[in-house]
Design a protein around this motif. Sequence first.
Motif, PDB file in Angstrom:
ATOM      1  N   ARG A  61       8.416   3.506   5.011  1.00 44.83           N
ATOM      2  CA  ARG A  61       8.039   2.645   6.122  1.00 44.83           C
ATOM      3  C   ARG A  61       6.557   2.334   6.091  1.00 44.83           C
ATOM      4  NH1 ARG A  61      12.165   2.339  10.089  1.00 44.83           N
ATOM      5  NH2 ARG A  61      10.747   0.936  11.133  1.00 44.83           N
ATOM      6  N   GLY A  62       6.228   1.053   6.039  1.00 42.74           N
ATOM      7  CA  GLY A  62       4.873   0.588   6.298  1.00 42.74           C
ATOM      8  C   GLY A  62       3.865   0.732   5.191  1.00 42.74           C
ATOM      9  N   ILE A  63       4.169   1.466   4.105  1.00 48.15           N
ATOM     10  CA  ILE A  63       3.177   1.637   3.052  1.00 48.15           C
ATOM     11  C   ILE A  63       3.086   0.346   2.253  1.00 48.15           C
ATOM     12  CG2 ILE A  63       2.520   3.000   1.044  1.00 48.15           C
ATOM     13  CD1 ILE A  63       2.451   4.468   3.711  1.00 48.15           C
ATOM     14  N   ASP A  64       1.889  -0.192   2.149  1.00 49.97           N
ATOM     15  CA  ASP A  64       1.671  -1.463   1.472  1.00 49.97           C
ATOM     16  C   ASP A  64       1.011  -1.201   0.123  1.00 49.97           C
ATOM     17  OD1 ASP A  64       1.422  -4.084   0.811  1.00 49.97           O
ATOM     18  OD2 ASP A  64      -0.316  -4.467   2.076  1.00 49.97           O
ATOM     19  N   ILE A  65       1.778  -1.360  -0.953  1.00 49.01           N
ATOM     20  CA  ILE A  65       1.237  -1.271  -2.309  1.00 49.01           C
ATOM     21  C   ILE A  65       1.251  -2.692  -2.861  1.00 49.01           C
ATOM     22  CG2 ILE A  65       1.519  -0.224  -4.583  1.00 49.01           C
ATOM     23  CD1 ILE A  65       3.122   2.006  -3.087  1.00 49.01           C
ATOM     24  N   PRO A  66       0.096  -3.353  -2.930  1.00 49.63           N
ATOM     25  CA  PRO A  66       0.066  -4.804  -3.132  1.00 49.63           C
ATOM     26  C   PRO A  66       0.791  -5.281  -4.384  1.00 49.63           C
ATOM     27  CG  PRO A  66      -2.109  -3.972  -2.529  1.00 49.63           C
ATOM     28  CD  PRO A  66      -1.241  -2.786  -2.786  1.00 49.63           C
ATOM     29  N   MET A  67       0.678  -4.543  -5.495  1.00 49.16           N
ATOM     30  CA  MET A  67       1.208  -5.035  -6.764  1.00 49.16           C
ATOM     31  C   MET A  67       2.499  -4.319  -7.172  1.00 49.16           C
ATOM     32  SD  MET A  67      -1.002  -7.304  -7.290  1.00 49.16           S
ATOM     33  CE  MET A  67      -0.617  -7.851  -8.941  1.00 49.16           C
ATOM     34  N   LEU A  68       3.257  -3.790  -6.214  1.00 47.84           N
ATOM     35  CA  LEU A  68       4.480  -3.067  -6.545  1.00 47.84           C
ATOM     36  C   LEU A  68       5.544  -4.039  -7.069  1.00 47.84           C
ATOM     37  CD1 LEU A  68       5.840  -0.305  -6.535  1.00 47.84           C
ATOM     38  CD2 LEU A  68       6.639  -0.783  -4.235  1.00 47.84           C
ATOM     39  N   ASP A  69       6.216  -3.648  -8.151  1.00 49.72           N
ATOM     40  CA  ASP A  69       7.178  -4.542  -8.802  1.00 49.72           C
ATOM     41  C   ASP A  69       8.629  -4.106  -8.620  1.00 49.72           C
ATOM     42  OD1 ASP A  69       5.243  -6.330 -10.384  1.00 49.72           O
ATOM     43  OD2 ASP A  69       4.613  -4.330 -10.978  1.00 49.72           O
ATOM     44  N   ASN A  70       8.880  -2.788  -8.622  1.00 45.88           N
ATOM     45  CA  ASN A  70      10.268  -2.312  -8.617  1.00 45.88           C
ATOM     46  C   ASN A  70      10.446  -1.146  -7.657  1.00 45.88           C
ATOM     47  OD1 ASN A  70      11.174  -3.932 -11.079  1.00 45.88           O
ATOM     48  ND2 ASN A  70       9.504  -2.727 -11.936  1.00 45.88           N
ATOM     49  N   VAL A  71      11.660  -1.058  -7.116  1.00 47.88           N
ATOM     50  CA  VAL A  71      12.095   0.102  -6.330  1.00 47.88           C
ATOM     51  C   VAL A  71      13.414   0.580  -6.927  1.00 47.88           C
ATOM     52  CG1 VAL A  71      13.115   0.782  -4.136  1.00 47.88           C
ATOM     53  CG2 VAL A  71      10.933  -0.365  -4.156  1.00 47.88           C
TER      54      VAL A  71
END
Length: 666
Positions: free
Chosen positions: A388-398
């Motif tokens: 919830r709420g964590i902003d990782i600007p360049m995240l590509d995959n989950v």
Amino acid sequence: MALKKKRPNRGRKPRAHSQPHHRDVDVESDGGEFQLAPLTEEDDSVGKHNNRCLQSFPSGDCPSDVEPDTREMVRQQNRKKKSGGFQSMGLSFPVFKGIMKKGYKVPTPIQRKTIPVILDGKDVVAMARTGSGKTAAFLIPLFERLKVHNAQSGARALILTPTRELALQTMKFTKELGKFSGFKTALILGGDKMEDQFEALHENPDIIIGTPGRLMHIVVEMNLKLQNVEYVVFDEADRLFEMGFAEHLQEIIRRLPDSRQTLLFSATLPKQLVEFARAGLTEPVLIRLDVDTKLNDQLQMAFFHVRSDDKAAVLLHLMRNIIKPQEQTVIFVATKHHVEYLKELLTRQGIHCSYSYSALDQTARKINIGKFVHRKCMVMIVTDIAARGIDIPMLDNVINYNFPSKAKLFLHRVGRVARAGRSGTAYSLVALDEIPYVYDLHLFLGRPLKFASQAENSEETSGIYGKVPQNTIDDEESLLIADHKASLDLQNLKRVSENAYRQYLKSRPNPSPESIKRVREMDFSTLGIHPLFGVNIKDAELQRLKIIDSIKNYKAKSTIFEVNSTNKTSASEIMRMTRNKQILVINKFQQLKEEKKTAPSKNMPTLMEADLPDEDNIETVFSEVMGRKRKSKQPTEHFPKNKKECEQDEEFYIPHQPKDFNSERG
């Protein structure tokens, strides 16, 4: 001595003079200095007119004596514009400069809707999907309302978040966006030294950012006065209630002045949140966007049908062959023991990764998240605390190593990617016991579940549920077996994670009965290979599956009673009579099976009203509702349209379940 002429006062602040009024004139005295000559009545009238045209002396509205307050000028220039960027909102220069420095050009839909309403001083409940820019939507008007730093009044704004990571992120975002506003900020988190937090509060910060538990502790310990707080924000409000902070929030609300402005920002709107808005907010305005789509269009999803024991092998294949080395990936697991096991496993396979979970030391969590954010490692393994709420600007995959048991939790997990216009992919490893939750998710989203067919060779990969080639699993499994044999630590970690998963299953909520029924009716032998694994592998795997299916479906023509027996024996006669009796039942079963195949698939979920309370209840709580509304439920034949048709007395009848039971379960 030669004198230089004084430059005209262009846009600079006028000097404050006492009576009588004076003007600047070039009059040389005996000492070679300028003197002030008294103004005449004619000059006095001209001066008043000029003073009205010049900028006023620096104040709270305009803290800079060089850069003028742009609010009124911008409003006049943009009166004719129907819509525009941040400049059309009439923000003061320090706030606008911070927005431009951050690199924002155009406000997101939630920012365009909420910022003008908040600037008007109204209480707001804003609902938009994760990654839509909710943090900037409440920080920009916060800076605009507070104007300048005030060392005497103490804290004037309070921001509450559910997790420490989200609070740290909000703190960083506040410093970046309010770089030119000059506000002091205090961070109140559990796990940090209380002495440092006491010291930060004694400096009279303008903004307090914290988690409810530690803030409530400090309020009681310090007898902290919150009478001057005029701006309160509950970020990820639905998560605050889910984590059991309702009593803390109620107590904090009691200590705040009645004249405050209260804002609730959330990705969903559960019934409990509406009840809180009824009690704690004054004529709130509800702004809800994207309630129909829920997921970003740029998000690609893939669902893999795997056995529980094969998940580690499929994960390794994804990390090596499908996910690119320069892409950042977050892996979500069920328990902290899974985090430790997978971290050791990936490290042994040469994949450097960081990790985070709730029981980890606060300093270690900061270090590990910092490594991932600054791209020193490209993989991070977490539990749902980071969903919830964590902003990782360049995240590509989950990657969902363990599929979430609630549809809302899936939304928050995959909401880490495809943010701010970027694309992203969510991979889900689904074991047999987790398939009903996939059905529940598609019911919640109102989308059909697409299955990979053995006959089709489609290039589309998004949202498809398919198998993983067995030869791919076997190749990775051989490496895992070698690693486990060589490491006792890995064996112990695997055993502990398996025990932890059994305990996790005891607390996992059950899926809906309808989804369980659909899974039982599904024939997994017809499920094809997921298109993500390529055509060559797919063709070879199809041939292998055909051989396996032929072995599975093989039926002997004679039973064990008829082996080596003639037609005249009693055993063969009894079996012949039994077949004649049961032939009708067998034919009826085969006919029903064929009808199920030809009929419209029951695996196609329909849109289910969930997560939102009744529209009538919303209209009674909120003074105004902005944004798209959901379609109201159509009355069915099973339920009477009028209360008079009900047999029980509505006044005294107590139902065995609350009205919002199904909506709260998602």
